[in-house]
Design a protein around this motif. Structure first.
Motif, PDB file in Angstrom:
ATOM      1  N   ILE A  57      33.708  -5.547   1.801  1.00 30.65           N
ATOM      2  CA  ILE A  57      34.046  -6.368   2.825  1.00 30.65           C
ATOM      3  C   ILE A  57      33.048  -6.294   4.081  1.00 30.65           C
ATOM      4  O   ILE A  57      32.719  -7.594   4.576  1.00 30.65           O
ATOM      5  N   VAL A  58      32.166  -5.272   4.214  1.00 28.68           N
ATOM      6  CA  VAL A  58      31.287  -5.398   5.155  1.00 28.68           C
ATOM      7  C   VAL A  58      30.158  -6.574   4.637  1.00 28.68           C
ATOM      8  O   VAL A  58      29.732  -7.240   5.506  1.00 28.68           O
ATOM      9  N   ASN A  59      29.801  -6.273   3.419  1.00 27.78           N
ATOM     10  CA  ASN A  59      28.635  -7.193   2.899  1.00 27.78           C
ATOM     11  C   ASN A  59      28.985  -8.565   2.653  1.00 27.78           C
ATOM     12  O   ASN A  59      28.375  -9.447   2.999  1.00 27.78           O
ATOM     13  N   THR A  60      30.309  -8.850   2.601  1.00 31.02           N
ATOM     14  CA  THR A  60      30.923 -10.019   2.309  1.00 31.02           C
ATOM     15  C   THR A  60      30.875 -10.548   3.881  1.00 31.02           C
ATOM     16  O   THR A  60      30.218 -11.884   3.842  1.00 31.02           O
ATOM     17  N   TYR A  61      31.186 -10.058   4.679  1.00 33.47           N
ATOM     18  CA  TYR A  61      30.856 -10.636   6.233  1.00 33.47           C
ATOM     19  C   TYR A  61      29.375 -10.719   6.580  1.00 33.47           C
ATOM     20  O   TYR A  61      28.969 -11.776   6.970  1.00 33.47           O
ATOM     21  N   LEU A  62      28.347  -9.732   6.100  1.00 36.94           N
ATOM     22  CA  LEU A  62      27.343  -9.825   6.666  1.00 36.94           C
ATOM     23  C   LEU A  62      26.569 -11.129   5.934  1.00 36.94           C
ATOM     24  O   LEU A  62      25.727 -11.771   6.433  1.00 36.94           O
ATOM     25  N   ILE A  63      26.927 -11.456   4.872  1.00 37.75           N
ATOM     26  CA  ILE A  63      26.349 -12.352   3.996  1.00 37.75           C
ATOM     27  C   ILE A  63      26.854 -13.679   4.523  1.00 37.75           C
ATOM     28  O   ILE A  63      26.150 -14.793   4.861  1.00 37.75           O
ATOM     29  N   ASN A  64      27.981 -14.176   4.847  1.00 39.50           N
ATOM     30  CA  ASN A  64      28.600 -15.125   5.203  1.00 39.50           C
ATOM     31  C   ASN A  64      28.861 -15.491   6.661  1.00 39.50           C
ATOM     32  O   ASN A  64      28.598 -16.651   6.849  1.00 39.50           O
ATOM     33  N   HIS A  65      28.392 -14.328   7.545  1.00 36.74           N
ATOM     34  CA  HIS A  65      28.622 -14.644   8.904  1.00 36.74           C
ATOM     35  C   HIS A  65      27.377 -14.246   9.781  1.00 36.74           C
ATOM     36  O   HIS A  65      27.306 -14.294  10.813  1.00 36.74           O
ATOM     37  N   CYS A  66      26.465 -13.547   8.974  1.00 34.62           N
ATOM     38  CA  CYS A  66      25.282 -12.813   9.754  1.00 34.62           C
ATOM     39  C   CYS A  66      23.988 -13.231   9.080  1.00 34.62           C
ATOM     40  O   CYS A  66      23.040 -12.814   9.861  1.00 34.62           O
ATOM     41  N   GLY A  67      23.801 -14.142   8.204  1.00 35.30           N
ATOM     42  CA  GLY A  67      22.797 -14.327   7.652  1.00 35.30           C
ATOM     43  C   GLY A  67      21.877 -13.314   6.866  1.00 35.30           C
ATOM     44  O   GLY A  67      20.624 -13.341   6.623  1.00 35.30           O
ATOM     45  N   MET A  68      22.778 -12.324   6.332  1.00 35.39           N
ATOM     46  CA  MET A  68      22.244 -11.281   5.589  1.00 35.39           C
ATOM     47  C   MET A  68      22.224 -11.437   3.988  1.00 35.39           C
ATOM     48  O   MET A  68      22.585 -10.421   3.419  1.00 35.39           O
ATOM     49  N   ASP A  69      21.813 -12.756   3.532  1.00 36.06           N
ATOM     50  CA  ASP A  69      21.900 -12.798   2.177  1.00 36.06           C
ATOM     51  C   ASP A  69      20.676 -11.941   1.528  1.00 36.06           C
ATOM     52  O   ASP A  69      19.705 -12.553   1.617  1.00 36.06           O
ATOM     53  N   PRO A  70      21.184 -11.055   0.439  1.00 38.22           N
ATOM     54  CA  PRO A  70      19.951 -10.360  -0.152  1.00 38.22           C
ATOM     55  C   PRO A  70      19.262 -11.328  -1.186  1.00 38.22           C
ATOM     56  O   PRO A  70      18.022 -10.824  -1.548  1.00 38.22           O
ATOM     57  N   PHE A  71      20.167 -12.391  -1.673  1.00 38.78           N
ATOM     58  CA  PHE A  71      19.370 -13.032  -2.670  1.00 38.78           C
ATOM     59  C   PHE A  71      18.757 -14.227  -2.098  1.00 38.78           C
ATOM     60  O   PHE A  71      17.987 -15.268  -2.752  1.00 38.78           O
ATOM     61  N   SER A  72      18.459 -14.280  -0.885  1.00 41.96           N
ATOM     62  CA  SER A  72      17.713 -15.440  -0.008  1.00 41.96           C
ATOM     63  C   SER A  72      16.727 -14.833   0.798  1.00 41.96           C
ATOM     64  O   SER A  72      16.590 -15.323   1.906  1.00 41.96           O
ATOM     65  N   VAL A  73      16.079 -13.704   0.578  1.00 36.74           N
ATOM     66  CA  VAL A  73      15.384 -13.018   1.583  1.00 36.74           C
ATOM     67  C   VAL A  73      14.040 -13.700   1.824  1.00 36.74           C
ATOM     68  O   VAL A  73      13.247 -14.344   0.834  1.00 36.74           O
ATOM     69  N   ASN A  74      13.706 -13.701   3.035  1.00 37.23           N
ATOM     70  CA  ASN A  74      12.613 -14.583   3.760  1.00 37.23           C
ATOM     71  C   ASN A  74      12.690 -16.133   3.195  1.00 37.23           C
ATOM     72  O   ASN A  74      11.474 -16.705   3.327  1.00 37.23           O
ATOM     73  N   ASN A  75      13.864 -16.500   2.928  1.00 42.24           N
ATOM     74  CA  ASN A  75      13.908 -18.230   2.625  1.00 42.24           C
ATOM     75  C   ASN A  75      14.765 -18.949   3.712  1.00 42.24           C
ATOM     76  O   ASN A  75      15.544 -18.079   3.993  1.00 42.24           O
ATOM     77  N   LYS A  76      14.494 -20.090   3.727  1.00 39.01           N
ATOM     78  CA  LYS A  76      15.644 -20.794   4.418  1.00 39.01           C
ATOM     79  C   LYS A  76      16.504 -21.025   3.784  1.00 39.01           C
ATOM     80  O   LYS A  76      16.581 -21.563   2.633  1.00 39.01           O
TER      81      LYS A  76
END
Length: 172
Positions: A48-67
């Motif tokens: 749940i924490v990582n779902t929130y971080l990815i969807n609402h905080c821009g912390m997508d680990p699969f898009s590191v340093n990319n727009k």
């Protein structure tokens, strides 16, 4: 008698949490005592924490340093490192229960956040488990906190989950 903090957690309701995620238990989640294994809760909390971080905080680990192609927002360049965790159990659940995982921020610091997750069985109002952990946000390259603290986009997302306890506020 349990400590006051535990009694407060045991009174939690879904409405105490701004973000919710439905989660279906798996047969594999049960232990030999026919309830969810303790380690499964840590995975639920992480989900749940990582779902929130990815969807609402821009912390997508699969898009590191990319727009992000769908927005003009850059992804976060920091990572969250867990420095502490806890879990208080009030009642068990087991497969094939469907759960509501509910998330809030208990404390937001300059470079850290303490999450609280409530686990509810769908169709029941009593919280089954309350747990969480503390992330310290660190530079990806050094794995150390930065002087600037957490990134602004991450902070804005986490601020939406900050909930003050009514009981504590009434005593201040």
């Amino acid at each position: 008698m349990p400590p006051k903090e535990i009694l407060e957690k045991k009174r939690r309701r879904r409405s105490d949490y701004p973000f919710k995620l439905e989660y279906r238990t798996r047969w594999f989640d049960n232990d030999m005592y026919a309830h969810l294994n303790n380690t499964v809760y840590a995975m639920y909390f992480d989900s749940i924490v990582n779902t929130y971080l990815i969807n609402h905080c821009g912390m997508d680990p699969f898009s590191v340093n990319n727009k992000d192609q769908s927005s003009s927002q850059s992804t976060a360049e920091q990572v969250g490192i867990i420095v502490s965790s806890y879990c208080d159990y009030f009642s068990s659940v087991s497969f094939p229960d469907v759960l509501d995982l509910c998330l809030r921020v208990a404390k937001l610091g300059s470079s850290s956040v303490t999450y609280e997750i409530g686990v509810f069985k769908q169709g029941e109002e009593d919280v089954k488990v309350v747990g969480g952990y503390t992330h310290v946000f660190c530079a990806r390259e050094t794995m150390r906190p930065t002087k600037e603290g957490m990134e602004a986009g991450v902070r804005r997302g986490l601020e939406k989950l900050v909930v003050k306890d009514k009981e504590r506020e009434s005593k201040l």
